[in-house]
Design an enzyme around this catalytic site. Structure first.
Site, short mmCIF file in Angstrom:
data_model
loop_
_atom_site.label_atom_id
_atom_site.label_comp_id
_atom_site.label_asym_id
_atom_site.label_seq_id
_atom_site.Cartn_x
_atom_site.Cartn_y
_atom_site.Cartn_z
N GLY A 46 0.84 -1.19 0.00
CA GLY A 46 0.00 0.00 0.00
C GLY A 46 0.87 1.24 0.00
O GLY A 46 2.04 1.19 0.38
N GLN A 51 2.81 9.97 1.41
CA GLN A 51 4.18 9.44 1.36
C GLN A 51 4.97 9.91 0.15
O GLN A 51 6.19 9.78 0.13
CB GLN A 51 4.15 7.91 1.38
CG GLN A 51 3.69 7.36 2.72
CD GLN A 51 3.64 5.85 2.68
OE1 GLN A 51 2.67 5.28 2.21
NE2 GLN A 51 4.69 5.20 3.16
N CYS A 94 6.79 -0.16 6.93
CA CYS A 94 6.33 1.01 6.18
C CYS A 94 7.41 1.43 5.20
O CYS A 94 8.59 1.43 5.54
CB CYS A 94 6.05 2.15 7.16
SG CYS A 94 5.49 3.67 6.36
N LEU A 95 6.99 1.78 3.98
CA LEU A 95 7.96 2.19 2.96
C LEU A 95 8.69 3.47 3.36
O LEU A 95 9.76 3.76 2.84
CB LEU A 95 7.26 2.39 1.61
CG LEU A 95 6.69 1.12 0.96
CD1 LEU A 95 5.93 1.47 -0.31
CD2 LEU A 95 7.79 0.10 0.65
N HIS A 136 -3.31 1.29 8.52
CA HIS A 136 -1.97 1.87 8.36
C HIS A 136 -1.98 3.00 7.33
O HIS A 136 -1.46 4.09 7.58
CB HIS A 136 -1.01 0.74 7.94
CG HIS A 136 0.40 1.17 7.70
ND1 HIS A 136 1.45 0.75 8.48
CD2 HIS A 136 0.94 1.99 6.75
CE1 HIS A 136 2.58 1.31 8.02
NE2 HIS A 136 2.28 2.05 6.96
N GLU A 137 -2.61 2.75 6.18
CA GLU A 137 -2.62 3.76 5.11
C GLU A 137 -3.49 4.95 5.49
O GLU A 137 -3.14 6.10 5.21
CB GLU A 137 -3.10 3.15 3.78
CG GLU A 137 -2.24 2.02 3.24
CD GLU A 137 -0.76 2.34 3.16
OE1 GLU A 137 -0.40 3.51 2.96
OE2 GLU A 137 0.05 1.41 3.32
N HIS A 140 -1.62 7.31 7.59
CA HIS A 140 -0.73 8.20 6.83
C HIS A 140 -1.45 9.48 6.45
O HIS A 140 -0.88 10.57 6.49
CB HIS A 140 -0.24 7.51 5.55
CG HIS A 140 0.97 6.65 5.75
ND1 HIS A 140 2.15 7.12 6.28
CD2 HIS A 140 1.19 5.34 5.47
CE1 HIS A 140 3.04 6.14 6.34
NE2 HIS A 140 2.49 5.04 5.85
NI NI Z 1 3.39 3.18 5.64
#
Ligand code: NI
Length: 170
Positions: A46, A51, A94-95, A136-137, A140
């Site tokens: 995701g 981000q 997380c990216l 999680h998304e 963000h």
């Molecule tokens: Ni993330």
């Protein structure tokens, strides 16, 4: 369309509140394509617009072939969780915090309401990994990162780890 740079932990933009999307237009479709390409290039499940530094309420997901989860590329515009139940305590990553993972508490099942990329409203029930990813998304888009949920001690350990392992630190 382009693979965009993913902002890393510490970037102040990751702490901002995303704005409601009011118009489904070509510019939004381009943003969605950028999110898609960037997520696949980074091999993530995701990615939220925040981000890549765009403060608009949209995130994308692809859970692959995992059992019990919707397949393929999905877009969530102006998402909200309308119901949540149960509890999970699983490893998350997380990216924006590459190389790190930690267990955090999440609801085990969620009912999410959003618009698809054509602006059509939909509701989707997700559990397990899918439920965690949605929470999680969505976080963000509200400037929240999963490490915010760590205990003070684990958070301290994370910050120490990040200082050492943050990309571009060498
Ligand atoms: Ni993330």
């Amino acid at each position: 369309m382009a693979v965009r740079r993913i902002l890393l932990y510490g970037d102040p933009l990751l702490r901002e509140q995303a704005r409601e999307i009011r118009e489904i237009n070509g510019r939004l479709q381009e943003l969605i394509e950028d999110l898609r390409e960037t997520m696949y290039a980074a091999k993530g499940l995701g990615l939220a617009a925040t981000q890549i530094g765009v403060l608009e309420k949209v995130f994308v997901t692809d859970f692959g072939e995992r059992e019990g989860l919707p397949r393929g590329f999905m877009v969530f515009i102006n998402p909200e969780i309308v119901e949540a139940e149960g509890e999970l305590y699983e490893e998350e990553g997380c990216l924006s915090i590459p190389g790190y993972s930690a267990r955090v508490k999440r609801a085990a099942r969620v009912l999410v309401r959003a618009l698809d990329r054509e602006g059509k409203p939909f509701e989707m029930e997700l559990s397990g990994l899918g439920a965690r990813a949605i929470q999680h998304e969505l976080d963000h888009l509200n400037g929240i990162l999963y490490v915010d949920y760590l205990s003070p001690l684990k958070r301290k350990l994370f910050l120490r780890w990040w200082k050492k392992h943050r990309p571009g630190n060498q």
